[in-house]
Design a protein around this motif. Structure first.
Motif, PDB file in Angstrom:
ATOM      1  N   MET A  66      53.268  -7.674 -14.406  1.00  0.00           N
ATOM      2  CA  MET A  66      53.782  -7.046 -13.188  1.00  0.00           C
ATOM      3  C   MET A  66      54.900  -7.897 -12.586  1.00  0.00           C
ATOM      4  N   ALA A  67      54.729  -9.206 -12.663  1.00  0.00           N
ATOM      5  CA  ALA A  67      55.781 -10.101 -12.161  1.00  0.00           C
ATOM      6  C   ALA A  67      57.054  -9.949 -12.983  1.00  0.00           C
ATOM      7  N   ALA A  68      56.900  -9.578 -14.258  1.00  0.00           N
ATOM      8  CA  ALA A  68      58.063  -9.387 -15.127  1.00  0.00           C
ATOM      9  C   ALA A  68      58.670  -7.991 -14.962  1.00  0.00           C
ATOM     10  N   GLY A  69      58.101  -7.185 -14.050  1.00  0.00           N
ATOM     11  CA  GLY A  69      58.713  -5.897 -13.750  1.00  0.00           C
ATOM     12  C   GLY A  69      58.041  -4.681 -14.364  1.00  0.00           C
ATOM     13  N   PHE A  70      56.966  -4.888 -15.124  1.00  0.00           N
ATOM     14  CA  PHE A  70      56.251  -3.739 -15.697  1.00  0.00           C
ATOM     15  C   PHE A  70      55.292  -3.158 -14.656  1.00  0.00           C
ATOM     16  N   ALA A  71      55.203  -1.848 -14.591  1.00  0.00           N
ATOM     17  CA  ALA A  71      54.127  -1.209 -13.833  1.00  0.00           C
ATOM     18  C   ALA A  71      52.907  -1.191 -14.749  1.00  0.00           C
ATOM     19  N   VAL A  72      51.810  -1.756 -14.288  1.00  0.00           N
ATOM     20  CA  VAL A  72      50.614  -1.844 -15.144  1.00  0.00           C
ATOM     21  C   VAL A  72      49.459  -1.120 -14.460  1.00  0.00           C
ATOM     22  N   THR A  73      48.901  -0.136 -15.134  1.00  0.00           N
ATOM     23  CA  THR A  73      47.737   0.589 -14.627  1.00  0.00           C
ATOM     24  C   THR A  73      46.539   0.268 -15.504  1.00  0.00           C
ATOM     25  N   THR A  74      45.445  -0.188 -14.862  1.00  0.00           N
ATOM     26  CA  THR A  74      44.219  -0.461 -15.612  1.00  0.00           C
ATOM     27  C   THR A  74      43.181   0.595 -15.228  1.00  0.00           C
ATOM     28  N   LEU A  75      42.861   1.460 -16.170  1.00  0.00           N
ATOM     29  CA  LEU A  75      41.900   2.534 -15.915  1.00  0.00           C
ATOM     30  C   LEU A  75      40.471   2.008 -16.019  1.00  0.00           C
ATOM     31  N   LEU A  76      39.572   2.766 -15.427  1.00  0.00           N
ATOM     32  CA  LEU A  76      38.143   2.438 -15.430  1.00  0.00           C
ATOM     33  C   LEU A  76      37.470   3.102 -16.630  1.00  0.00           C
ATOM     34  N   GLY A  77      36.696   2.314 -17.395  1.00  0.00           N
ATOM     35  CA  GLY A  77      35.895   2.873 -18.479  1.00  0.00           C
ATOM     36  C   GLY A  77      34.424   2.884 -18.114  1.00  0.00           C
ATOM     37  N   ASN A  78      33.615   3.571 -18.894  1.00  0.00           N
ATOM     38  CA  ASN A  78      32.180   3.631 -18.599  1.00  0.00           C
ATOM     39  C   ASN A  78      31.533   2.243 -18.664  1.00  0.00           C
ATOM     40  N   HIS A  79      31.989   1.394 -19.584  1.00  0.00           N
ATOM     41  CA  HIS A  79      31.421   0.039 -19.660  1.00  0.00           C
ATOM     42  C   HIS A  79      31.732  -0.751 -18.394  1.00  0.00           C
ATOM     43  N   ASP A  80      32.961  -0.652 -17.911  1.00  0.00           N
ATOM     44  CA  ASP A  80      33.338  -1.347 -16.671  1.00  0.00           C
ATOM     45  C   ASP A  80      32.527  -0.788 -15.503  1.00  0.00           C
ATOM     46  N   GLY A  81      32.322   0.533 -15.519  1.00  0.00           N
ATOM     47  CA  GLY A  81      31.620   1.203 -14.422  1.00  0.00           C
ATOM     48  C   GLY A  81      30.209   0.689 -14.230  1.00  0.00           C
ATOM     49  N   SER A  82      29.524   0.341 -15.312  1.00  0.00           N
ATOM     50  CA  SER A  82      28.144  -0.124 -15.109  1.00  0.00           C
ATOM     51  C   SER A  82      28.085  -1.500 -14.457  1.00  0.00           C
ATOM     52  N   TYR A  83      29.150  -2.287 -14.588  1.00  0.00           N
ATOM     53  CA  TYR A  83      29.199  -3.553 -13.826  1.00  0.00           C
ATOM     54  C   TYR A  83      29.451  -3.267 -12.346  1.00  0.00           C
ATOM     55  N   LEU A  84      30.403  -2.372 -12.078  1.00  0.00           N
ATOM     56  CA  LEU A  84      30.726  -2.095 -10.668  1.00  0.00           C
ATOM     57  C   LEU A  84      29.500  -1.592  -9.921  1.00  0.00           C
ATOM     58  N   THR A  85      28.688  -0.766 -10.565  1.00  0.00           N
ATOM     59  CA  THR A  85      27.531  -0.174  -9.885  1.00  0.00           C
ATOM     60  C   THR A  85      26.251  -0.985 -10.100  1.00  0.00           C
ATOM     61  N   ARG A  86      26.367  -2.119 -10.749  1.00  0.00           N
ATOM     62  CA  ARG A  86      25.218  -3.018 -10.982  1.00  0.00           C
ATOM     63  C   ARG A  86      24.071  -2.316 -11.708  1.00  0.00           C
ATOM     64  N   THR A  87      24.444  -1.510 -12.710  1.00  0.00           N
ATOM     65  CA  THR A  87      23.400  -0.884 -13.525  1.00  0.00           C
ATOM     66  C   THR A  87      23.604  -1.275 -14.978  1.00  0.00           C
ATOM     67  N   PRO A  88      23.066  -2.447 -15.353  1.00  0.00           N
ATOM     68  CA  PRO A  88      23.270  -2.906 -16.730  1.00  0.00           C
ATOM     69  C   PRO A  88      22.666  -1.935 -17.745  1.00  0.00           C
ATOM     70  N   ARG A  89      23.347  -1.800 -18.834  1.00  0.00           N
ATOM     71  CA  ARG A  89      22.820  -1.028 -19.963  1.00  0.00           C
ATOM     72  C   ARG A  89      22.494  -2.003 -21.094  1.00  0.00           C
ATOM     73  N   LEU A  90      21.971  -1.469 -22.172  1.00  0.00           N
ATOM     74  CA  LEU A  90      21.545  -2.359 -23.263  1.00  0.00           C
ATOM     75  C   LEU A  90      22.695  -3.196 -23.802  1.00  0.00           C
ATOM     76  N   TYR A  91      23.901  -2.627 -23.726  1.00  0.00           N
ATOM     77  CA  TYR A  91      25.049  -3.313 -24.302  1.00  0.00           C
ATOM     78  C   TYR A  91      25.777  -4.195 -23.277  1.00  0.00           C
ATOM     79  N   SER A  92      25.281  -4.266 -22.041  1.00  0.00           N
ATOM     80  CA  SER A  92      25.940  -5.105 -21.024  1.00  0.00           C
ATOM     81  C   SER A  92      25.530  -6.562 -21.188  1.00  0.00           C
ATOM     82  N   LEU A  93      26.298  -7.438 -20.562  1.00  0.00           N
ATOM     83  CA  LEU A  93      25.942  -8.860 -20.512  1.00  0.00           C
ATOM     84  C   LEU A  93      24.588  -8.993 -19.808  1.00  0.00           C
ATOM     85  N   GLN A  94      23.685  -9.747 -20.398  1.00  0.00           N
ATOM     86  CA  GLN A  94      22.301  -9.701 -19.918  1.00  0.00           C
ATOM     87  C   GLN A  94      21.972 -10.721 -18.832  1.00  0.00           C
ATOM     88  N   LYS A  95      22.765 -11.769 -18.679  1.00  0.00           N
ATOM     89  CA  LYS A  95      22.422 -12.799 -17.691  1.00  0.00           C
ATOM     90  C   LYS A  95      22.949 -12.381 -16.309  1.00  0.00           C
TER      91      LYS A  95
END
Ligand SMILES: [Mn+2]
Length: 263
Positions: A66-95
């Protein structure tokens, strides 16, 4: 406007994003869109250090671009979503303490559900029949939006073992939900989420539903790649597949051997 789109990176940011950066510069792009699912990979549920290194790299990379002038959009995926909502799934980080760290890093990254570019609706998994857009999809999510994320993260389609025949924009299966029942209001979409060996773009169909999740690996043995690592360029609204050297990159092999991934 020249836009480069990047499929799900799943704890391989340090090897994928430098490739993206090089292509973005070569192709003179102004905008970069990452399709989500920055975290979780086969057999890495205990590999806290890898999550920390990958997220740190991703955050720095976005700032630098972004500092170099690119517009950068980071979309939300289902894996990211389970961290945001604090609902770990089997494939999430366990600690748990590390789970919270991942969550804070993802919030800091700045995630949104969807973006529009050149007539395409772009989201992690796509908006299929029976789902509507919400104006909040296009804004960067904050703690106040977590009920929205929770609703999307829970809405798993039957194709992925869920209870709904039409998954949410975090969960729609490309073949059995998005392509089987496209949303008539949004026939031009670009999605990640469903792994493909190479980008699926079939001109001539009445819809234009392009699948670009090409950075996946074979989860059975962590010894080979599934996707070919190609990127999608939108040049004045025209989609074009951009091959990369990902599949033959020596850096990728360091992930597949014991050096970076746990087996
Ligand atoms: Mn996904």
């Amino acid at each position: 406007m020249r836009t480069l789109l990047v499929g799900d990176t799943h704890l391989k940011n340090r090897v994928i994003l430098p490739i993206v950066q090089e292509k973005a510069q070569q192709l003179n792009c102004q905008q970069l869109i990452l399709m989500g699912d920055y975290v979780d990979e086969w057999h890495q549920e205990q590999n806290s250090q890898l999550y920390r290194q990958e997220l740190s790299f991703l955050l720095n990379w976005k700032q630098t671009m972004m500092a170099a002038g690119f517009a950068v959009t980071t979309l939300l995926g289902n894996h990211d979503g389970s961290y945001l909502t604090r609902t770990p799934r089997l494939y999430s980080l366990q600690k748990h303490t590390d789970f919270e760290f991942v969550r804070s890093q993802l919030l800091q990254l700045g995630l949104q559900v969807a973006v529009k570019s050149a007539g395409f609706l772009i989201s992690h998994a796509g908006l299929c029949w029976g789902n509507d857009l919400d104006e909040r999809y296009f804004q960067v999510l904050t703690e106040e939006d977590l009920l929205l994320v929770k609703a999307l993260e829970d809405r798993v389609g039957t194709a992925r073992g869920g209870r709904y025949w039409n998954g949410s924009p975090l969960w729609a299966d490309y073949w059995q939900e998005l392509r089987d029942a496209p949303n008539p209001k949004y026939l031009q979409q670009i999605v990640g989420h469903t792994t493909v060996t190479s980008i699926i773009n079939e001109p001539g169909r009445p819809d234009s539903l392009i699948a670009i999740d090409t950075f996946s690996i074979n989860g059975n043995h962590l010894n080979n790649l599934f996707g070919d690592g190609s990127l999608l360029l939108l040049d004045q609204g025209v989609p074009k597949v951009i091959p990369t050297n990902w599949a033959t990159s020596p850096q990728v092999q360091t992930y597949l051997r014991h050096e970076i991934f746990q087996h």
